[in-house]
Motif scaffolding. Structure first.
Motif, PDB file in Angstrom:
ATOM      1  N   VAL A 133       0.846  -1.195   0.000  1.00 30.82           N
ATOM      2  CA  VAL A 133       0.000   0.000   0.000  1.00 30.82           C
ATOM      3  C   VAL A 133       0.881   1.244   0.000  1.00 30.82           C
ATOM      4  CG1 VAL A 133      -1.691   1.318   1.324  1.00 30.82           C
ATOM      5  CG2 VAL A 133      -1.908  -1.169   1.149  1.00 30.82           C
ATOM      6  N   TYR A 157      -6.589   4.406  -4.253  1.00 34.24           N
ATOM      7  CA  TYR A 157      -7.379   3.576  -3.349  1.00 34.24           C
ATOM      8  C   TYR A 157      -8.703   4.236  -2.978  1.00 34.24           C
ATOM      9  CZ  TYR A 157      -2.622   1.819  -2.576  1.00 34.24           C
ATOM     10  OH  TYR A 157      -1.346   1.349  -2.751  1.00 34.24           O
ATOM     11  N   HIS A 189      -7.120  -4.338  -0.785  1.00 30.05           N
ATOM     12  CA  HIS A 189      -5.691  -4.185  -0.502  1.00 30.05           C
ATOM     13  C   HIS A 189      -5.416  -4.271   0.995  1.00 30.05           C
ATOM     14  CE1 HIS A 189      -4.274  -3.027  -4.559  1.00 30.05           C
ATOM     15  NE2 HIS A 189      -5.478  -2.497  -4.685  1.00 30.05           N
ATOM     16  N   GLY A 212      -8.693  -0.965  -4.512  1.00 25.34           N
ATOM     17  CA  GLY A 212      -8.145  -0.161  -5.584  1.00 25.34           C
ATOM     18  C   GLY A 212      -9.201   0.767  -6.164  1.00 25.34           C
TER      19      GLY A 212
END
Length: 461
Positions: A133, A157, A189, A212
């Motif tokens: 991330v 994100y 994620h 995402g």
């Protein structure tokens, strides 16, 4: 905490995601106060805490997530005034409490903690294996969300904060994780979980999920509404000849839905309903019908037809396969990207407890939800229009064309052929329409004609 609880009692009912707006608030209590960082006397910058807030109302008790920012008086950053909750005392110091999801500095901390996989006591920040991330991105709260709050970090994100909390693993995280590798889903994620008491024991509970960001995505409802507008702008033109014919997209969406159902069936347990369970499912549909008929007299003329459909469903000779499904499927839960359709929001119906949402159901329930959504897309623009009677046949033709295209795509994509299971499909669609009648009667009375007219059309089909 008493001061904050009093502030929350006034602030919560004004939020879009608060589920109990129609009932008075009897009591507000902070069940968990989970500090994430800062905010103590002498600390630099605003503090950040995750609150699990219990709200008692005549309709029942709910828990909500409040991501709380605490700033020194007069130090709330410009642009955050609209999310202020009020002033209160925290550990002897005066602070301004506010909704921290609107503060990019504090949400940046959340992103950083997810990236690190950090623990903050009973709060755990996690990344999905193989999904590094990025940090240092600014966030912006997305508009339009109703039951949750979502914010986008740069163009990378989306963090969805689940506002109404039910103990346990949220199906949105579970099902998106099971769809890892599917082009029709956006895998997580990372996530945030906290321990919430349930029956006297702490239960790890999903409070937020990081996915995402789909840069090229266009909402399915928007695309369908544009197609309908094109049709209405050309009176006398059939939906196949209008400039924005949606049928090809509806067929592709059906195929994508079937692919997701097949992937979920491979990844998670499946079952077949016994005759007694099938009868119980039909009985639950009949009880919802009784409730709706009692509250909405306009539904009464169709009650016999609906009940007959539920009885036919209960006596169906074929077994009913069940599996994990989307659970709240409509055009607002799908987006069209450059690569194709992507399904979102596998949370299920937010008003239903997580344990119930995680039960296997028939994939035809999702099919029925999307078919109902085509009816809504066709009809909602006519509400209050002087041309409603003139354009109603075009609306029905548009809905029929796209319903047929979706079902054809679903069958071609390997899903259960809806045309060969009309008894079950009809029951699920009627049940969804009954739910819509109750919803519209309570929240949007001017829209009540949409599900009622659909029920009338199905009854005469």
């Amino acid at each position: 905490m008493k001061e904050i609880e009093e502030l929350l009692a006034a602030w919560l009912p004004r939020q879009r995601w608060f589920a109990g707006k129609a009932a008075p608030v009897e009591a507000v209590r902070i069940e968990r106060d989970l500090p994430v960082g800062g905010g103590d006397p002498g600390a630099h910058g605003p503090g950040l805490r995750l609150l699990v807030v219990r709200v008692d109302q005549p309709r029942g008790t709910d828990r909500y997530l409040v991501v709380l920012g605490l700033a020194e008086p007069g130090r709330l950053r410009p642009g955050l005034e609209h999310c202020a909750i009020g002033r209160c005392r925290v550990r002897g110091a005066r602070r301004t409490a506010y909704d921290a999801l609107h503060d990019p500095e504090l949400t940046g901390r959340l992103l950083h903690l997810i990236a690190r996989g950090a623990d903050r006591g009973p709060v755990r920040f996690r990344t999905r294996p193989g999904h590094a991330v990025r940090t240092g991105l600014r966030s912006l709260v997305l508009t339009g969300e109703q039951s949750n709050t979502s914010l986008v970090f740069g163009e990378d994100y989306v963090l969805k904060a689940f506002r109404r909390l039910w103990p346990g693993l949220n199906p949105d995280l579970e099902l998106n994780g099971a769809l890892e590798g599917s082009p029709y889903a956006a895998p997580p994620h990372g996530w945030i979980e906290a321990d919430i008491e349930d029956g006297g024991r702490p239960v790890p509970t999903t409070v937020a999920m990081l996915q995402g960001y789909l840069r090229s995505a266009t909402d399915g409802w928007v695309l369908a509404a544009t197609s309908v507008r094109d049709l209405y702008a050309a009176p006398g033109t059939g939906p196949a000849d209008a400039g924005g014919d949606f049928a090809a997209e509806a067929e592709r969406l059906g195929a994508a839905t079937a692919a997701v159902h097949r992937a979920l069936a491979r990844a998670l347990p499946t079952d077949v309903l016994s005759p007694s369970c099938l009868r119980g499912l039909a009985d639950a549909m009949a009880r919802r019908l009784d409730e709706a008929t009692g509250q909405v007299p306009e539904l009464a003329p169709y009650a016999g037809v609906l009940r007959s459909a539920f009885d036919d469903f209960a006596r169906a000779p074929d077994p009913l396969p069940v599996q994990r499904v989307h659970g709240d499927y409509h055009l607002g839960q799908v987006v069209r990207t450059d690569a194709g359709w992507v399904l979102l929001d596998f949370e299920g119906e937010p008003a239903v407890p997580v344990a119930e949402r995680r039960r296997p159901s028939s994939p035809l329930r999702d099919v029925a939800g999307m078919l109902r959504s085509f009816d809504y897309a066709a009809r909602h623009q006519l509400i209050g229009s002087a041309e409603e009677d003139l354009l109603a046949p075009a609306a029905r033709a548009w809905a029929d064309r796209n319903r047929e295209a979706f079902c054809a795509g679903y069958a071609a994509g390997g899903g259960t052929d809806p045309d060969k299971h009309l008894t079950a499909l009809r029951a699920f669609e009627y049940d969804k329409a009954v739910y819509e009648v109750l919803y519209e009667a309570h929240h949007r009375p001017t829209w009540l004609r949409v599900p009622l007219d659909s029920i009338a059309a199905l009854a005469h089909a």
